[in-house]
Design a protein around this motif. Structure first.
Motif, PDB file in Angstrom:
ATOM      1  N   LYS A 217     -28.394  -2.396  -1.813  1.00 55.06           N
ATOM      2  CA  LYS A 217     -29.177  -2.515  -0.574  1.00 55.06           C
ATOM      3  C   LYS A 217     -28.469  -1.820   0.578  1.00 55.06           C
ATOM      4  O   LYS A 217     -29.097  -1.150   1.396  1.00 55.06           O
TER       5      LYS A 217
ATOM      6  N   TYR B 118     -22.709 -17.998   2.681  1.00 54.96           N
ATOM      7  CA  TYR B 118     -23.601 -16.993   3.244  1.00 54.96           C
ATOM      8  C   TYR B 118     -22.703 -15.886   3.758  1.00 54.96           C
ATOM      9  O   TYR B 118     -21.825 -16.127   4.578  1.00 54.96           O
TER      10      TYR B 118
ATOM     11  N   SER C  35     -30.596 -15.471   4.633  1.00 57.31           N
ATOM     12  CA  SER C  35     -30.786 -16.166   3.352  1.00 57.31           C
ATOM     13  C   SER C  35     -30.716 -15.235   2.143  1.00 57.31           C
ATOM     14  O   SER C  35     -30.403 -15.690   1.039  1.00 57.31           O
ATOM     15  N   ASP C  36     -30.977 -13.961   2.329  1.00 62.31           N
ATOM     16  CA  ASP C  36     -30.855 -13.015   1.211  1.00 62.31           C
ATOM     17  C   ASP C  36     -29.400 -12.846   0.770  1.00 62.31           C
ATOM     18  O   ASP C  36     -29.136 -12.304  -0.302  1.00 62.31           O
ATOM     19  N   TYR C  37     -28.474 -13.282   1.596  1.00 53.63           N
ATOM     20  CA  TYR C  37     -27.054 -13.102   1.317  1.00 53.63           C
ATOM     21  C   TYR C  37     -26.356 -14.439   1.091  1.00 53.63           C
ATOM     22  O   TYR C  37     -25.191 -14.616   1.429  1.00 53.63           O
ATOM     23  N   TYR C  38     -27.101 -15.369   0.497  1.00 55.72           N
ATOM     24  CA  TYR C  38     -26.557 -16.655   0.059  1.00 55.72           C
ATOM     25  C   TYR C  38     -26.090 -16.492  -1.376  1.00 55.72           C
ATOM     26  O   TYR C  38     -26.768 -15.875  -2.204  1.00 55.72           O
TER      27      TYR C  38
ATOM     28  N   SER D  54     -26.245  -6.339  -3.747  1.00 54.60           N
ATOM     29  CA  SER D  54     -26.099  -6.270  -2.290  1.00 54.60           C
ATOM     30  C   SER D  54     -25.628  -4.883  -1.869  1.00 54.60           C
ATOM     31  O   SER D  54     -26.108  -4.328  -0.883  1.00 54.60           O
TER      32      SER D  54
END
Length: 147
Positions: free
Chosen positions: A139, A96, A83-86, A136
């Motif tokens: 990260k 996603y 979900s962090d990459y939606y 992103s």
């Protein structure tokens, strides 16, 4: 037409799962190659998987297309998903991302901005990365390089 664009014809803006790969390319000074994608916005070279490709092939193809470099000796760093990459982009498309991050210090060729989405390319010291680095990608670098 890329695979995800073909699928969009059938699903419209509904969420898709899009696999892709990026590569942390380090030079002999351990600087990181970054691609300026939009004015002042930087990220790692990479992109989405095409039908029939392996993720390693995706990484190599995208790096060549975007930087003019041939890469080898890819080391799997980590896979980022969930979900962090939606994302929901300006045109309403939702997805996603499942992003495989590789590292390498082995490359050849002449560095040149070759793709439409590449404004400029450059190696940056790990302790002096551009402020407008994609969240992103920040990260990815933090996890893969322990910074």
């Amino acid at each position: 037409m890329e695979y995800y664009q073909e699928i969009r014809q059938y699903v419209g803006h509904r969420p898709l799962i899009l696999p892709g790969a990026v590569v942390i390319i380090q030079n002999e000074f351990n600087e990181i190659l970054l691609q300026e994608r939009k004015p002042g916005l930087f990220g790692l070279p990479g992109g989405l998987m095409d039908i029939g490709e392996s993720l390693e092939e995706t990484a190599s193809r995208e790096v060549l297309e975007e930087t003019g470099l041939f890469i080898s000796d890819l080391e799997l760093c980590q896979i980022f998903s969930g979900s962090d990459y939606y994302f929901k982009i300006d045109n309403g498309d939702e997805f996603y991302s499942v992003t495989v991050v590789y590292r390498t210090k082995t490359y050849s060729g002449t560095l040149q901005a070759k793709a439409q989405e590449t404004l400029s390319l450059g190696f940056f010291p790990i302790d002096n990365l551009p402020e407008q680095l994609l969240a992103s990608n920040k990260k990815f670098l933090e996890k893969c390089l322990d910074i």
